[in-house]
Design an enzyme around this catalytic site. Structure first.
Site, PDB file in Angstrom:
ATOM      1  N   ARG A  44       0.670  -1.258   0.116  1.00  0.00           N
ATOM      2  CA  ARG A  44      -0.132   0.023  -0.084  1.00  0.00           C
ATOM      3  C   ARG A  44       1.007   1.138   0.010  1.00  0.00           C
ATOM      4  O   ARG A  44       0.455   2.141  -0.787  1.00  0.00           O
ATOM      5  CB  ARG A  44      -0.986  -0.014   1.355  1.00  0.00           C
ATOM      6  CG  ARG A  44      -2.037  -1.038   1.356  1.00  0.00           C
ATOM      7  CD  ARG A  44      -3.039  -0.775   2.355  1.00  0.00           C
ATOM      8  NE  ARG A  44      -2.632  -0.933   3.557  1.00  0.00           N
ATOM      9  CZ  ARG A  44      -2.652  -2.239   4.203  1.00  0.00           C
ATOM     10  NH1 ARG A  44      -3.191  -3.342   3.591  1.00  0.00           N
ATOM     11  NH2 ARG A  44      -2.518  -2.420   5.525  1.00  0.00           N
ATOM     12  N   LYS A 134     -10.726  15.735   5.469  1.00  0.00           N
ATOM     13  CA  LYS A 134     -12.130  15.311   4.882  1.00  0.00           C
ATOM     14  C   LYS A 134     -12.907  14.462   5.848  1.00  0.00           C
ATOM     15  O   LYS A 134     -12.495  13.718   6.510  1.00  0.00           O
ATOM     16  CB  LYS A 134     -11.572  14.461   3.712  1.00  0.00           C
ATOM     17  CG  LYS A 134     -12.890  13.968   2.802  1.00  0.00           C
ATOM     18  CD  LYS A 134     -12.471  12.916   1.746  1.00  0.00           C
ATOM     19  CE  LYS A 134     -13.148  11.366   1.947  1.00  0.00           C
ATOM     20  NZ  LYS A 134     -12.779  10.451   1.015  1.00  0.00           N
ATOM     21  N   LYS A 217     -16.901  19.166  -1.336  1.00  0.00           N
ATOM     22  CA  LYS A 217     -16.745  17.982  -2.315  1.00  0.00           C
ATOM     23  C   LYS A 217     -17.969  17.460  -2.666  1.00  0.00           C
ATOM     24  O   LYS A 217     -18.408  16.543  -1.891  1.00  0.00           O
ATOM     25  CB  LYS A 217     -15.730  17.239  -1.673  1.00  0.00           C
ATOM     26  CG  LYS A 217     -15.352  15.839  -2.651  1.00  0.00           C
ATOM     27  CD  LYS A 217     -14.102  15.211  -2.036  1.00  0.00           C
ATOM     28  CE  LYS A 217     -14.069  14.043  -2.794  1.00  0.00           C
ATOM     29  NZ  LYS A 217     -12.660  13.265  -2.480  1.00  0.00           N
TER      30      LYS A 217
HETATM   31  P1  13P Z   1     -13.837   8.875  -5.894  1.00  0.00           P
HETATM   32  O1  13P Z   1     -13.178  10.028  -6.863  1.00  0.00           O
HETATM   33  O2  13P Z   1     -13.278   7.614  -6.204  1.00  0.00           O
HETATM   34  O3  13P Z   1     -15.391   8.762  -5.749  1.00  0.00           O
HETATM   35  O4  13P Z   1     -13.315   9.210  -4.611  1.00  0.00           O
HETATM   36  C1  13P Z   1     -13.098  10.356  -4.065  1.00  0.00           C
HETATM   37  C2  13P Z   1     -13.323  10.053  -2.543  1.00  0.00           C
HETATM   38  O5  13P Z   1     -12.487  10.843  -1.888  1.00  0.00           O
HETATM   39  C3  13P Z   1     -14.660   9.706  -1.972  1.00  0.00           C
HETATM   40  O6  13P Z   1     -14.688   9.866  -0.619  1.00  0.00           O
END
Ligand code: 13P
Length: 336
Positions: A44, A134, A217
């Site tokens: 990873r 996030k 987002k």
């Molecule tokens: P994806 O762009 O693969 O949807 O992932 C973004 C993300 O951070 C989801 O929480």
């Protein structure tokens, strides 16, 4: 608070976007299984270190979202991962929610957890070098979903999280993801996404979050992945812009979309059109996980020692999305 606004502009300015490399160990294991590589901490790390030391980190990737395991790992040259990311000119970030769990009273829906002890965890991540964080709330669409309950409680959690993050001098990414799964039309996605985002801002304002110091987002406005409707890309871009114009307060500096199951090219093409038609003052960029990493992961899995080759694939995808974030992408550039 203008410090936080500066961080946002550093991450998303000049067509830069975010690499979402914050897959939990469970999700990363699924990704690695799908390409036949054993999911060990070393593998990873190796894949992620390969991406984080790519040249596009300087030109395209303004921020990287990490998972708890990765932010504490050391590179092959014994540097901490956040140090490597900062050295490359990008900002390290961290996913701080602990995942979406079944919502009591509405078992087909989810509530994101992770508020208990968050203030203490944030201090630790800040010390490790994190500049932003996030938290993802997740909503599914059907006739009766998302319910008022799920819209309310997820917005509440996103707001409590955001206030704690700003208190600790970091920028919160506020991610309310209305999933693409289902038969719904783009119009239904538009309506539900608008309701979800409006409620998030109602709660963020109630919790006195400084909107100049956040990144939203969201998902793009798409028909469900089993819908018979085929929405033209122009329509996706226009609906997405309309939705955000009507539901996001003007203080918000930047919006960075998730890719949410779109193919790499779809995610790039839609972002490009959004920027071509952008009649708002919001920066519209990307915070992609799968749509930035899929090809690179596939390439890497065939020869995990081929760092240069993997970086070339990743650099191309990052470059294409950075062009799209400025409305300068075209299909011809994909094959050059
Ligand atoms: P994806 O762009 O693969 O949807 O992932 C973004 C993300 O951070 C989801 O929480």
């Amino acid at each position: 608070m203008s410090e936080l606004n500066n961080i946002v502009l550093k991450i998303l300015g000049n067509g830069k976007g975010i690499l979402a490399a914050d897959e939990s160990t469970g999700t990363m294991t699924k990704r690695l299984d799908s390409v036949g590589v054993p999911s060990t901490p070393e593998n990873r790390l190796q894949f992620r270190e390969t991406l984080f030391s790519s040249s596009s980190m300087k030109e395209c990737i303004g921020g990287v979202i990490l998972y708890d395991e990765t932010i504490k790992q050391e590179t092959s040259k014994k540097n901490k991962i956040p140090e490597l990311i900062s050295k490359m000119g990008s900002a390290p970030g961290i996913k701080v929610d602990t995942g979406a769990k079944v919502l009591a009273s509405s078992p087909n829906e989810k509530i994101t957890e992770g508020l208990d002890g968050l203030r203490e965890r944030l201090k630790e991540y800040y010390k490790l070098g994190a500049k932003f964080t996030k938290w993802r709330g997740v909503y599914n669409i059907s006739k009766s979903y998302p319910s008022k309950l799920s819209i309310h409680v997820n917005a509440h959690a996103l707001a409590r999280y955001s206030a704690l993050v700003q208190e600790c001098y970091m920028v919160p990414i506020v991610e309310p993801e209305v999933l693409m799964d289902g038969e719904h039309s783009a119009k239904e996605c538009y309506e539900k996404t608008s309701e979800v985002i409006k409620k998030c801002f109602e709660e963020l304002i109630l919790h006195k979050v400084d909107l100049r110091g956040i990144i939203l987002k969201p998902n793009m406005i798409l028909a469900g992945n089993t819908s018979r409707e085929k929405t033209p890309n122009e329509e996706i871009a226009k609906l997405t812009l309309e939705c955000l114009k009507n539901s996001v307060p003007s203080e918000v500096p930047g919006i960075a979309f998730l890719s949410g199951g779109q193919t790499e090219i779809e995610a790039t093409e839609n972002l490009n059109l959004i920027n071509k038609y952008n009649n708002t003052h919001f920066i519209m960029s990307y915070s992609y996980g799968r749509a930035l990493q899929q090809s690179a992961l596939k390439f890497w899995s065939k020869d995990i020692k081929n760092i240069e080759g993997t970086q070339k694939v990743f650099n191309h995808r990052a470059k294409m999305n950075t062009l799209a974030a400025q409305g300068k992408w075209s299909k011809d550039l994909e094959n050059k």
